[in-house]
Each structure stands twice: as C-alpha cells, then as structure tokens.
Design a protein around this motif. Structure first.
Motif, mmCIF file in Angstrom:
data_model
loop_
_atom_site.group_PDB
_atom_site.id
_atom_site.type_symbol
_atom_site.label_atom_id
_atom_site.label_comp_id
_atom_site.label_asym_id
_atom_site.label_seq_id
_atom_site.Cartn_x
_atom_site.Cartn_y
_atom_site.Cartn_z
ATOM 1 N N SER A 58 0.815 -1.217 0.000
ATOM 2 C CA SER A 58 0.000 0.000 0.000
ATOM 3 C C SER A 58 0.848 1.266 0.000
ATOM 4 N N GLU A 59 2.059 1.206 0.567
ATOM 5 C CA GLU A 59 2.893 2.419 0.626
ATOM 6 C C GLU A 59 3.512 2.788 -0.718
ATOM 7 N N LEU A 60 3.497 1.852 -1.690
ATOM 8 C CA LEU A 60 4.057 2.160 -3.013
ATOM 9 C C LEU A 60 2.981 2.827 -3.859
ATOM 10 N N ARG A 61 2.674 4.067 -3.500
ATOM 11 C CA ARG A 61 1.520 4.736 -4.086
ATOM 12 C C ARG A 61 1.742 5.195 -5.525
ATOM 13 N N SER A 62 2.981 5.155 -6.006
ATOM 14 C CA SER A 62 3.215 5.572 -7.392
ATOM 15 C C SER A 62 3.299 4.381 -8.348
ATOM 16 N N MET A 63 2.840 3.201 -7.881
ATOM 17 C CA MET A 63 2.731 2.022 -8.736
ATOM 18 C C MET A 63 1.279 1.575 -8.797
ATOM 19 N N VAL A 64 0.913 0.948 -9.911
ATOM 20 C CA VAL A 64 -0.422 0.389 -10.048
ATOM 21 C C VAL A 64 -0.320 -0.860 -10.916
ATOM 22 N N HIS A 65 -1.153 -1.880 -10.606
ATOM 23 C CA HIS A 65 -1.056 -3.184 -11.256
ATOM 24 C C HIS A 65 -2.406 -3.638 -11.800
ATOM 25 N N ALA A 66 -2.339 -4.453 -12.836
ATOM 26 C CA ALA A 66 -3.509 -5.198 -13.299
ATOM 27 C C ALA A 66 -3.224 -6.690 -13.212
ATOM 28 N N ARG A 67 -2.000 -7.094 -13.584
ATOM 29 C CA ARG A 67 -1.588 -8.499 -13.432
ATOM 30 C C ARG A 67 -1.672 -8.891 -11.961
ATOM 31 N N GLN A 68 -2.186 -10.087 -11.689
ATOM 32 C CA GLN A 68 -2.267 -10.575 -10.319
ATOM 33 C C GLN A 68 -0.877 -10.918 -9.793
ATOM 34 N N SER A 69 -0.716 -10.890 -8.483
ATOM 35 C CA SER A 69 0.574 -11.266 -7.921
ATOM 36 C C SER A 69 0.822 -12.742 -8.201
ATOM 37 N N TYR A 70 2.097 -13.089 -8.338
ATOM 38 C CA TYR A 70 2.437 -14.490 -8.577
ATOM 39 C C TYR A 70 1.913 -15.376 -7.447
ATOM 40 N N PHE A 71 1.966 -14.870 -6.217
ATOM 41 C CA PHE A 71 1.517 -15.678 -5.083
ATOM 42 C C PHE A 71 0.019 -15.976 -5.186
ATOM 43 N N ASP A 72 -0.761 -14.951 -5.536
ATOM 44 C CA ASP A 72 -2.203 -15.141 -5.647
ATOM 45 C C ASP A 72 -2.520 -16.101 -6.795
ATOM 46 N N GLU A 73 -1.860 -15.891 -7.925
ATOM 47 C CA GLU A 73 -2.071 -16.773 -9.076
ATOM 48 C C GLU A 73 -1.665 -18.201 -8.733
ATOM 49 N N LEU A 74 -0.524 -18.333 -8.049
ATOM 50 C CA LEU A 74 -0.006 -19.649 -7.704
ATOM 51 C C LEU A 74 -0.946 -20.389 -6.756
ATOM 52 N N GLU A 75 -1.475 -19.691 -5.763
ATOM 53 C CA GLU A 75 -2.366 -20.340 -4.798
ATOM 54 C C GLU A 75 -3.607 -20.891 -5.488
ATOM 55 N N ARG A 76 -4.189 -20.099 -6.386
ATOM 56 C CA ARG A 76 -5.381 -20.574 -7.087
ATOM 57 C C ARG A 76 -5.049 -21.764 -7.991
ATOM 58 N N LEU A 77 -3.875 -21.707 -8.634
ATOM 59 C CA LEU A 77 -3.452 -22.822 -9.476
ATOM 60 C C LEU A 77 -3.247 -24.091 -8.652
#
Length: 738
Positions: A491-510
C-alpha cells in the motif's frame, strides 16, 4: 580451336568495314516503354528449389540467344549484338553514374548516411524494394512524366521534388540489371534530387550469391566459365559508394525522418526529433497489395515498411500485385506530415496506365487520415511519449514484443479516434536485455530526452526491482509492470499500479485447482534461482504444506542462463515425483529440461506451471507433454467480452499475432487511456494514476473493475489451461472456497 581462330579472323576482317556505332540509347521513357513491351513482365522460375533464389537460366539463354558453343565467339557476338541492356549499356550507365558529383556522407560506426535538408512545400517520393521490377518502374516513370514531374529524358522538372530508393534492386526477378541501369541513369541526370540507398542485396556483395545475378552476368558476357567477372567488380564499386541511410532534416522544425532499407544511424535512435523510419521490405507476413504499411513504433519513431516489387515471385508468395510507392509533401513540421501511399494495377505497358489509389497516413503517429478534420487535428497535435524498457533481444524477446504490440494497437486506435486532450501517442520501447543496469540507463535516457516521469508496461521482476528507490520517492510512476512480484504489492508504493495478479495469488489458485483435480502427494518444484523463481518456489512449498500436510515437496533449483541440467535431472529421477511444477522464464531452459529428461520421464506424471506467456505449454506441447498452467489474463481464443473483440479486430488490422501477453498489454493500456481521458488538463502522471484508482466500480467495456489500495492493483480472475486444452476461469477468492 583452329576452327574457332579461322572464324575469328574472318569476323575481324568483316568487322573492319562496320562502323562502331551500333548502340541503343535507352535514356528516354518512350524507348523504355517500347523495350518493356517487347519482353514478358512476369517470368516464372525454371525450378522451385528456393522461392528466395529463383532460377531463370533458360529464360536468360533464350533472351541473349547465344548461338555458339565457343566462349570466344559468344563474347564477340555479345559485344556487337544490339541488346539494349547488354554489357556495354550497363557499363555506360556505371561510367555515367561515377562521373556525377557525389555528396559528402557521414559515418556512424559501420553505417554510412547522407542528409537532405527539406522545407515546407518539398515533395519526397520513396520506393521500397524493387527486386528487378523493371516494368513497374517504367510505368512509374511514365506516370511522373504525364504529371509533368519529369521529362522524357528522365530529368526532374521540379527541383523541389526528391526521389529516394531504399535499396534491394537486384534478384528475385530476371530484370535486376536492366532496372539497375535505369536507376543509375536517373540518379546521374538528377544528382541532387535522386538518392539511391544500399539495401541488403547491395551490401557485402550479397547480390552475387543468387542465380538471378550470376547467371545473367555470365550468359550476357559470354563468360560462363569464369568465377569472377569484371562487370561484377564495377557494380560492387558502385554499391560501395552508396549510403545506407538518408536523413530528411526539416530546416524549420529541426525534426528528422530516417529513410533506409533496414539499418539506422545510432545517433538518430530514440530521439524525440526523429519522427519516422521509412524502411524497406520486412518479411513478416505483412506484404499488402498497397505496398505500404505501418510496421511498429521503432524506439519511438513511427516505423513504415514499403515494398515496390510486384514481380512474379512476390505476386505468388507475398500477395503484392500492384505498383506501389509513397510520397511525403513536407509541411511546417514533419510531426504534422501526411504520408501518402499509392498503389495501381499492373497494366501491360502498351495499355493506358491505371489510375493509382491514394491512402493517407499520419507520418509520425501511424493512423490513417480519412477526413479534413483528421488533418486539422494532426496539425494542432502534441506528442505524448509512452515509455517502457524490456528485453527485445534475448530469451524474453517474444514476451516484450507481445507487450509492445498490444500497447501499440491500443494507442494507434486512440490516435485514429483523434487523440486525447490534443495529444497523439508514440510508443517508446527500449531494449534492456533483462539487465537491471540497462533498465536504469534507459530510464535516465527517457527523463533526459522525453522529459517523462513514468513507465507504462515495463518488463520483468529484476529490472523493476532496480527502480524501487525512484518509485519510493513518489516522484516516479510505474503503470502496470509485467511482473507478479509480491514485493511490489504494498500500500505504501503509491506511485505504482497493477492489473496483473501477484504471482503468489495466481499460484495459490493454481495449486488448489491442481490438487483438487489430481491430489498429488509427492511434488517437485523446478525453478530458476532468482527474484522470479525462488520466492515462488518457497511460497508454493509453504502453501502446499500448510493446506495439504501429507504432501512431500522437493526443491530443484537452477541458475538462470544455465545450459546443462545434469544435476537437476539426476535429482528429479532420484526423487521420482508424482507431479512437477515449473517456474521458468527462459524457453531455452524449458526445452533443455524436457529434452534431457526425455519423454519417458513424464509418462504418468502431472505437470503444472505459471505461464510466463505461453512458453511452457508451447514447448511441452511440441514434446507431447501435457501440462496445466495458469494465466492472469484470458487467452484470445477464449472470446469473451467487448474488449477482447476490439483487441482481436485491431490486432488483425495491424497484422500482429494474437497472444495472452499482447492482450494483457491491451487491457492495461485501455485502463491507462480511459483514466487519461477522465482527467482535466494539464495531464500529469500523478493525475492519471489517481484517475486509474477512480475507475474502481465503474464500467470498463462491460466489466466492473475493483481496485484494492492494499495491493495497489485491480482484483481480477485467474485463467487455468487444463491438460486437454480447455480453459477455466477462477474468481478472485477461489482458493478460499470449500
């Protein structure tokens, strides 16, 4: 031999009474038309051993009609025979060309280039690869004569008109040498207004490697037994003096356009002042009947490919069946210039010329100019540079190219729709070879030359990690990096924004989906031991042991770039897992592992992977290995939603291949574009970022986006590709479901 000498003595005696003046003057358009009408325009090759190296030997024999077996008699016959484009005429054209005043060229490493200063009202007419398109070029000359631009003797009547030929004059058709003679004469009588450039054929004697050149020279000269011909030496001397590139420099605005077959002087790359790159043939499946097409943004410059060779071979294999050239009428600025492409039916020389069809394009921004309103908007426009760094030359090249293409079609379409807030877009992708220090250098260049404070769609976990010190200041912005690294989802990296899911989130669902399907008890994790693979493997092991306590997990690490996998393969064989997970970005290493293991190793085993593009599935599929893998974005073949339909339409329009990576870039680029349209001018990176956050809960091509400030990104589904090729959509909280 004695018989040959007697015949030779008799001929010499006879020729003493013949005045030596038997020569054709082909330096007139009407005579060129008469000659072109006497020879067939489209000649099929004698054999199909290679479509790039057609064999015209029987045609040449009939053309020059060599009647004697003796090479001596053939040489004499050829010398006195009235052949308009025989050896004497070609040598004459070379001598005339060598007498013209040569402009002083500049050198950039191995590239020689010329500069032509242009101003408002000048006309620049450009031809792409001609490859011996003799009849086509004669028709073009006839058109320019009828227009009054040149006279019958090929002299340009308008001294503010320039002709630029991008090279590759030889081979692929039987008329390369007749065409070359015309071009040399055309440049000789217009030394300041006709610029011949070197293409691939003219560099390093490459043209001599092909049958269409070797056979012509040997049969024409009657010296078929020689390996090195004097005329070839003369031609190479001419080619050595041609520039590789021409810089059109606008005296008023200081803007430039590069004209070259393929090479570019380094000092003109990635420069805001370089508006466009007019290049020759690029065999990428994009040959069009109209000859000119927008190819890509080349380091920020609009890259155009022009092809002007409607010869038999390219009619058959490339689809080009029309005469083609383009013209730039110079205005107050090159960035506001309109590039016109012309294409016309290849009518027989003896028939009236067909009327050419004109299409008009924005020279610097790549979109088509259809109305006067389009042209008015272009004249008022300002450039908006979309900068990114990625691997364009090593193992992640196809990933970065896919990203670049998806981004380009989005913003080309935005340009076609009139831009945003007076801006038209140019994409600047620079190569960093997946080396973080190169990424830093590219960012410094972006700041210095373009004045930007943001990146859109930069590539790779390690390169983005190198930018963290700049990102944390809040004064440098990164939009939608191509990485799922968890370290960037804070949350503190306010000058970044993402659309791709995090690898961890993608990996857990996989992993949850994979275990529900297969319930493996013994799993090996093969991963590259770097900032991409190591965290994934560690998280996968921890998650599996937490959720499935009876599972055994084995680490099998390797170094990125490592070519020998003997130790890893031995470890896998010894462990003998039920299932194998792969976390690899390098397709060469995927191939090595699968190849070295052998297909028998995979029999009875289940394979899963996070899809770094579709590399793993493609490589595994070639070896007959079935695998399950995940993706943060749906595949284009799964045609779901309005945005996907628009993506497919635009990718087809610009002749780009479909892929998950390009769709991801298109998805993210459209979010960026929508946010930019919603902010009030003046546009800043900070305003766009705030506009992206404000899209949460709003309609986006029929979808509702949800932005999570804790992970600095949108919450999107994950897509699972099953072993049988079917696709399953997993919603954000799938791993928590019972």
């Amino acid at each position: 031999m004695k018989k040959d000498l007697r015949i030779l003595y008799s001929l010499i005696s006879l020729l003493m009474f013949i005045p030596y003046s038997y020569s054709y003057d082909m330096a007139h358009i009407e005579m060129l038309k008469q000659y072109a009408a006497s020879i067939p325009e489209f000649v099929d090759a004698a054999s199909a051993h290679s479509w790039l190296d057609p064999d015209y030997y029987p045609f040449y024999r009939a053309w020059f009609n060599r009647p004697y077996e003796s090479s001596i008699l053939n040489a004499i016959y050829g010398f006195f025979r009235a052949e308009p484009f025989g050896q004497k005429e070609i040598l004459k054209a070379i001598a005339q060309f060598n007498e013209r005043p040569f402009r002083r060229m500049q050198k950039d490493k191995s590239i020689m280039y010329d500069q032509c200063n242009v101003k408002s009202g000048d006309r620049v007419i450009v031809f792409g690869d001609l490859h011996g398109a003799f009849h086509s070029f004669v028709r073009a000359l006839d058109r320019f004569k009828q227009e009054g631009l040149i006279d019958d003797a090929l002299r340009i009547t308008n001294k503010r008109a320039f002709f630029v030929l991008l090279g590759d004059y030889m081979n692929r058709s039987p008329y390369g040498f007749p065409l070359l003679a015309i071009l040399l004469h055309f440049a000789s009588v217009n030394p300041d207004n006709v610029i011949l450039l070197r293409g691939n054929q003219e560099r390093n004697r490459y043209w001599e490697d092909f049958l269409a050149s070797r056979d012509f020279l040997k049969i024409m000269s009657g010296q078929e037994g020689l390996d090195v011909l004097p005329l070839a030496i003369e031609i190479n001397n001419v080619f050595e003096r041609l520039p590789d590139a021409l810089i059109l420099h606008h005296e008023g605005s200081g803007e430039d356009v590069i004209c070259a077959h393929s090479v570019v002087p380094g000092s003109y790359k990635a420069q805001p002042s370089t508006q466009a790159f007019l290049r020759g043939e690029s065999r990428s499946g994009k040959w069009l009947k109209r000859g000119l097409f927008f190819q890509d943004f080349f380091e920020g410059s609009a890259g155009w490919s022009l092809f002007s060779a409607p010869v038999a071979l390219y009619k058959k294999y490339g689809g080009l069946d029309q005469d083609a050239w383009c013209e730039l009428v110079v205005g107050e600025r090159l960035s506001h210039g309109v590039l016109s492409s012309f294409h016309a039916e290849c009518t027989p020389i003896e028939q009236p010329l067909s009327v050419p069809i004109e299409n008009r394009w924005s020279l610097a921004y790549g979109h088509e100019i259809l109305t006067k309103e389009d042209e008015d908007l272009l004249r008022k426009s300002k450039p908006y540079f979309l900068c990114a760094s990625g691997d364009l030359s090593t193992f992640l090249r196809s990933v970065t190219e896919g990203t670049k293409q998806g981004e380009e079609v989005c913003f080309l379409n935005a340009n076609q729709e009139g831009g945003v807030h007076g801006y038209f877009f140019r994409v600047v992708f620079l190569d960093d070879r997946y080396i973080p220090l190169n990424t830093l250098e590219n960012v410094a260049l972006f700041r210095e030359r373009y004045g930007v404070d943001s990146l859109l769609l930069p590539q790779g976990t390690a390169p983005v990690q190198e930018l963290m010190s700049q990102i944390k200041t809040g004064k440098f912005f990164v939009f939608f990096p191509y990485t799922g690294g968890a370290t960037f989802r804070k949350s503190e990296l306010r000058s970044m924004v993402h659309a791709r899911q995090s690898y961890f989130d993608e990996l857990e669902r996989l992993l949850v989906y994979f275990q529900r399907r297969h319930n493996s008890r013994k799993i090996a994790l093969v991963y590259q031991n770097d900032v991409f693979g190591a965290p994934l493997a560690q998280h996968a092991k921890e998650y599996l042991l937490q959720k499935y306590p009876l599972v055994s997990v084995e680490f099998v690490p390797f170094a990125r770039g490592q070519l020998s996998m003997e130790l890893q393969i031995e470890q896998l064989k010894k462990y003998n897992p039920e299932s194998i997970g792969f976390f690899i970005t390098n397709p060469a290493q995927i191939s090595t592992i699968i190849n070295d293991l052998g297909i028998n190793t995979f029999v009875g085993k289940r394979i899963f992977a996070i899809a770094f593009e579709e590399y793993f599935a493609e490589v595994a599929g070639r070896w007959g290995v079935e695998a399950m893998f995940s993706s943060s974005f749906q595949p284009p073949r799964f045609r779901q939603g309005r945005l996907m339909e628009l993506f497919r339409l635009l990718m087809e329009k610009y002749h780009y291949p479909l892929g998950i990576t390009s769709y991801e870039a298109f998805f993210c680029s459209n979010i960026f574009l929508k946010a930019m349209r919603n902010v009030e001018p003046p546009v800043t990176s900070e305003k766009i970022l705030q506009g992206i956050e404000a899209l949460s809960g709003t309609d986006f091509f029929g979808m509702t986006l949800h932005f999570d400030p804790e992970v600095r990104g949108f919450i999107l589904p994950i897509w699972i590709f099953e072993e049988d090729g079917s696709v399953v959509r997993l919603d954000p909280h799938y791993q928590d479901e019972n």
